[in-house]
Scaffold this active site. Sequence first.
Site, PDB file in Angstrom:
ATOM      1  N   GLY A  65      -0.542  66.584 113.908  1.00 19.09           N
ATOM      2  CA  GLY A  65      -1.468  67.323 115.044  1.00 19.09           C
ATOM      3  C   GLY A  65      -0.764  67.795 116.158  1.00 19.09           C
ATOM      4  N   ASP A 121      30.853  37.864  79.284  1.00 24.18           N
ATOM      5  CA  ASP A 121      29.476  37.324  79.136  1.00 24.18           C
ATOM      6  C   ASP A 121      29.249  36.421  77.931  1.00 24.18           C
ATOM      7  OD1 ASP A 121      26.207  38.538  79.415  1.00 24.18           O
ATOM      8  OD2 ASP A 121      26.853  36.838  80.110  1.00 24.18           O
ATOM      9  N   MET A 147      33.732  47.400  82.580  1.00 22.15           N
ATOM     10  CA  MET A 147      34.497  47.605  81.445  1.00 22.15           C
ATOM     11  C   MET A 147      34.253  48.987  80.714  1.00 22.15           C
ATOM     12  SD  MET A 147      34.426  43.827  79.607  1.00 22.15           S
ATOM     13  CE  MET A 147      35.484  44.285  78.753  1.00 22.15           C
ATOM     14  N   ARG A 202       2.845  68.248 116.038  1.00 25.60           N
ATOM     15  CA  ARG A 202       4.289  68.895 115.990  1.00 25.60           C
ATOM     16  C   ARG A 202       4.326  69.560 114.408  1.00 25.60           C
ATOM     17  NH1 ARG A 202       8.739  64.590 117.012  1.00 25.60           N
ATOM     18  NH2 ARG A 202       7.252  63.162 115.851  1.00 25.60           N
ATOM     19  N   LYS A 227      11.615  68.952 113.500  1.00 24.49           N
ATOM     20  CA  LYS A 227      10.132  68.908 113.969  1.00 24.49           C
ATOM     21  C   LYS A 227      10.229  69.765 115.241  1.00 24.49           C
ATOM     22  CE  LYS A 227       8.722  64.466 111.852  1.00 24.49           C
ATOM     23  NZ  LYS A 227       8.166  63.056 112.172  1.00 24.49           N
ATOM     24  N   ASP A 268      27.983  34.531  71.618  1.00 27.47           N
ATOM     25  CA  ASP A 268      27.471  35.334  72.144  1.00 27.47           C
ATOM     26  C   ASP A 268      28.925  36.334  72.656  1.00 27.47           C
ATOM     27  OD1 ASP A 268      25.411  36.172  75.238  1.00 27.47           O
ATOM     28  OD2 ASP A 268      25.639  37.323  73.170  1.00 27.47           O
ATOM     29  N   HIS A 318      34.602  29.837  65.477  1.00 26.92           N
ATOM     30  CA  HIS A 318      34.795  28.887  64.478  1.00 26.92           C
ATOM     31  C   HIS A 318      35.786  27.949  64.961  1.00 26.92           C
ATOM     32  CE1 HIS A 318      35.259  27.273  60.090  1.00 26.92           C
ATOM     33  NE2 HIS A 318      34.915  26.225  60.935  1.00 26.92           N
ATOM     34  N   HIS A 331      27.504  31.601  59.591  1.00 29.18           N
ATOM     35  CA  HIS A 331      28.984  32.022  59.698  1.00 29.18           C
ATOM     36  C   HIS A 331      29.737  31.960  58.355  1.00 29.18           C
ATOM     37  CE1 HIS A 331      33.217  32.287  61.053  1.00 29.18           C
ATOM     38  NE2 HIS A 331      33.478  31.124  60.477  1.00 29.18           N
TER      39      HIS A 331
END
Length: 1526
Positions: free
Chosen positions: A1328, A1465, A1411, A1330, A1354, A1455, A1441, A1499
């Site tokens: 209103g 991990d 990595m 600027r 502005k 894992d 194993h 396995h």
Amino acid sequence: MESRKSWIQATFYKRECVKFLPASRDHHGCSPVCHVCQNLVRCCCGRLIGEHAELESSSWVPPASANEETWSVAQHTRASPTDAFGSIDFQGSTKRCCRAKFVRLSCDAKLDQLLCLMLREWNMVQPKLVISVHGGTENFPLPPRVGQAFSKGLIRAAETTGAWILTDGFNTGVSMYVGDAVKVYGTHERRKRNIIGVTPWGLIENHNDLIGRDVLRHYQTLGNPLSKRASLNGLHSHFLLVDDGTLGKAGGQLELRRNLERHIHRQRIHPRLAQRVPVVCVVVEGGPPVLSTVLDYVSRSPPAPVIVFEGTGRAADLLALIHKQTAVDRWGSPEDFLLRIQGVFGVARPEASQLFGLLTDCMEHRDAITIFDSESEDHLEADVAILKASLKGTVQYTAQLNVTLAWDRADIAQQHILVYGQHWKVGALEQAMLNALKMDRVSFVKLLIENGVTLKHFLTVSHLEELYNTQQGSSDYFLHHIVEDAKKCRVPVGYKISLIDVGMVIEHLIGGAYRSTYRRKSFRTVYNRINNFACGLCMTESCLNELSYLFIAFIIQERPPVPHDPELEATAELGDSSLFIYSVNDLFVWAVLKRRQQMALFLWHHGEQAMARAVVACRLYRAMSIEAKESDMGDSTAEELKKYSLEFGQLAVDLLDKAFKENERMAMKLLTSEMTDWSDFTCLQMAVASGLRPFLAHSCTQMLLNDLWMGRLNMRKNTWFKIIVSILLPATIQFLEFKSQAEMSHVPQTQEALQFGRDTESPGATFKEIKGKTSPILIWRTGTSRRINLTARWLPWARKVYDFYNAPVVKFWFHTMTYLPFLMLYTYTVLVRMEKNPSFPEWFIITYISSTAVEKVREVLLSEPRRFQKKLKLWFSEYWNIHDFVAILLFFTGFALRWQTGVVHTAGRIIYCLDIIFWFVRVLDLLAINQKAGPYLTMITKMMSNMFYIVTIMGIVLVSFGTPRGSILKPYEDPSWDLLKDVVFQPYFMMFGEVYAGEINPCEENPDCPPGSFLNPLLQAVYLFMQYIIMVNLLIAFYNNVYIHMKNISNQLWKYNRYRYIMTYQKKPWLPPPLIFFSHMTLCVSSVWHWHKGASGQEKLFLAPDDRKKLHEFEEKCVAGYFPRLKFAPIYPVYLFRAEEMMDTLSEVAEKVQFIQESLQMLDGHLGHLQDMSAQAVDTLNLLSATDNRQQEAVLLGHSQPIASPYQQLSHSWSLRVDGNVTPSHAPLSPKLYQIWLTVKSLLQLLFSSHTVTGVGFVFLAMERNNLMRLAHTIPFTPVSLLGEEVCIYTLEESDSEWSLSSTSSWCQRGHAAMLQPLAHQETLDGGLRRALRVMCTWAEGDVLKPGCVYVVKSFRPEVVRTWQAEFPSSTSLHLCLREIQQQRAAQKLMQVFNQIKPKKCQWLTIEGNMSGDFMKYNNNTGEEISPCCALEETVLAFSHWTYEYTQKELLVLDLQGVGVDLTDPSVIRADDKSSSEDLVFGPANLGDDAVQSFILKHTCNSCCRRLGLSKHTSADLNVQLLSIC
């Protein structure tokens, strides 16, 4: 030139084939004019029939007869005068100017004439070694290390010995490597290049270009690659172009080269040595002919040594191999060697057998062959190896020593000849020493002394005279010239200088009272006896040397004279060597007189009395320099001798400085101790005679002069006052302090002064009597110095009076105090009327001057020279003596005339009046002793002595004007002496401003003026201009120059002249005139007493033998300490050469380092530009990699649009003060500049940064603009044009580093430039109040904005600005912007406080390294695994194993995943682990028993499991928990 040209043409010949003998035997029967024969068939000489210049038709040989005839040089060629000799200028060979002498000569040229050509016409130096290089004629590669060793060694050996190098002269093969060695390692400044090419004329490329008689031919070294001929090497210095009548055939030069080497070998290596010039063969690579050449060298009688460079290839390697095998009797199989020969040379079996026979024949003389292996660890330097090998041709060690002496290679003699265990004949080394001295081989003299040659046994009269008569060019002529001056007669050519003549030369050069030992009566008597005895008996050289040695022992012991002792003479006849004391001084004087500076420097350092020899050499060289300058011997000779004098003078000063720093007393004793070998002179006396000012100005000398000046008086302040009071009041003498005997131990004294007033039996004075001299001398023991110091002030009163009145300073004041009344009475006498009879003042003057005259006579009679003529010459050498002589003579002349009457009486009085001038001037001599007045008098004396020539020129100008002026103005004068006064009188005073204006133009007042008077004004104008303007100003400038020069050295000159003042009063009687008569009577009585007792009344420094020994040891210690590494120490020439080579290398390295530094600076500048460009590239890449689509679109050039809104244009500008207050600026605003306000994008992000305000400015840097332009031209992709508007940004800075409500802010003092580019696609951002616009920063100064980021700009709407314009009449937009920023700053601070008290939620994370590569997962935490296809996968699965069995089935690692062998991990499975948080050990990925059971089922054991011995599991294992796997 014509005689030289005709001599070469008449002596040397060329050869041309005159009979055609076909080389091919398969000819068709034809006539000589057959076209085929003329163009295809060649003669045995290598030419076609048409190329035979003098071939006649009768010379044609038919094919049938040709088969029976063999071509030969003698039968088929004709000799004619040579047509090719002169100089060759090689084009394009090197950067150096390479020229070479050449001559075309027949293969049977006479060797003596050829050697005469090389030595006389070509001015080559007589060779001391011949190095004949043989090897491959074709181009071949040399290993770098072997090539470097060969090149360095060859050039070093040649240049350090003065050798000639013989090659075939071509620019191929081994000759090319010799030329390259000269190019790289040759030093042209040291010696001339003597690289001689013995080249066959018929094999030279473009040899017709060289034809010409005594011409300079330009020769191109680049030849035709298809031609069988070769070009000459441009780095050879001389060429012998051997012509045997053939063309394109090699080998014709070998016989001449062989004969030339043998002829040179028969020459003497040096005129003083009987040895012949050695010849050595150097073999590098080579084909089969080289083996025959080697056999020829080693089979000569005596064998010529050969050195083979192993590793160069072919023949050289074969010779090295067979030489090593024969050394250890390890021949091996001949068949293998034959195969090796066939492989190396590429020949058939029969030829290989012949070559093998040559090799075996060479090994019969293997001792003459030396193998140089550059790869061996213990190998010698190549030059040493070549020179050592060349000595193999000389069997005797004495001859080898002489050869190395001729080479001046003392290192070779030291390492390979003068070795431990070598036995030498008696006198062999002495003869070598004599040769080394004659040839000026300093390094050999040093080496021979180190190896046992003693100068004690070497020095004889015959050796000394032989050394003085050694011919040495200009130095011999100069020495004969000095002998003529000393003898004052001409000497015939070839005159043999005797030691008597040498003594005369020494006395002539040193001058003064110096008396050489060679001139003493005892010397001449024995010397004449030896010469007569030798002539009468025709003694052999050895007997004469022995007698000469005994004589030298006698004459050296004669210093000081030895009394007549029959036992001593008997001992001398038996040859007792104890008579020999020292002899280095005789050799040292010889080296100085023969101008052998390096030898003199070495002998100076060798032995005792170094300081004495230094000042003696300084004096001799200085006198020789004056002789050379006066005799017009050349400025170079005089400057050279002056340089030598300065060198020895500096040595004396340096040695004195070192001694003074070590021990002051001992240093002063060195100055005052008598030099028995140098006519009992002291170093101080010799330094004065040498004019060595720095020596006299040294602190040590000045301290000694102070002690001499003060005598025994111990005064420091108010000396003159105390002395005057003591003279006027003698009783005050008892209150003065005196020095002790120990404090005066370094000051020369008389025996009378030592004994006066002392009791020899008292404990305070102890004397020691020394026997063996003409009279006993009393020496004060130094051990009593402490007691003497304690009792010095309690001396007997008689001793104090004696010491007081005998101090030179007291004598000076006493004589001065009586001289002043004399001047006053003399002044009174000449001012008043002279009566007929003398008055009392006049009688006093007569008595004073008469006593002074008697004193002058005493000075002449008691001077040191023995001959009266020399006494007068020495006395008149002082200016003040001449002055006093004239004053006394003039006074007595006036005194004789004053007794007459009339005019004669008047003349006597006038002479009195004139004579007083001399006595007043004598006061200057009294003032000269003062330290402040003395330097000024020295300057005046120097000015007076230097003004002679200028005054002479001024007198010429004066007379040239005065004569015509007087003759014109007074043409009718009668002859009289007044005419001369008129010529000189007025022109002289015109120089001082009196121009006689009335006489300038006499015609103005007198119309009857003499004819020609109108010329007088012109003559006077010219005269005044020349005399007053030019000459007077020149005289002033000259005096100014002399003053400036003398001001710098006047103090040193005064210190130098101070010695004369002190010595003058040291020798004066203490009573002044006229009381000096009493002193004269006392001196007469004392002289009679001394003569009766046989004692000496002269002052000298009395030293005991132990003290003198300690003094010499102290001097030697100072010499050794200050000169540990003398720059003039003898250096072996090879080391000098290597040092010069190293200096050249270092200079080249320095140039390269300088070039590298400049390159690095340039590279650094380029790197700076690259850094600028890389920074711009990073900014551009940030711009290109923006994630915002609108930013990506803004980058495109076609879519970028400038801001064109009319509301962005401002009608005014503004500026900010330092304190933040805003003041308007009335400068006009450019329509292209905009005012932009920068704010944050969102308040809710809680990342409020410091606000910035941008203002109009043009602060863009030119360097950055250049960087951007450079970047635009260098980046590998299409550049982005960084368009936009340039703005100036001002930031709001906080006073507190941490945001708080209490912190204050202020505007920055300087704005930062930036460039903002509007985006092409804009969204609605207006509010209103600027309007907003998205822009992107394309460039920013510093870190005010981040390039590539999008910002929102502005500005207030126009209606808002108009609304507030009533509140803010000026700069309405600026005030609104400031308040907008203020409210955002307040909200920002409140949000910062809120962030500190709001509830916090923390999130914990783990971090691990990234990595890169192909990521692989091998199994998971449920037991599933991949099927392995490689060893890596099998290993990883076996790891799971293995962990299960290794931990006794408690843990299992699953894992497994990662990149290659880098895993990350993992999951650790524990069988009994529960899911409760209390028992959770390894995290939520642990699935417990389920994962273990799944792993057992899924396995599959692989080969890695089996290699590890892991158990296999079955399905039965699933029923039991934690059951062992079978």
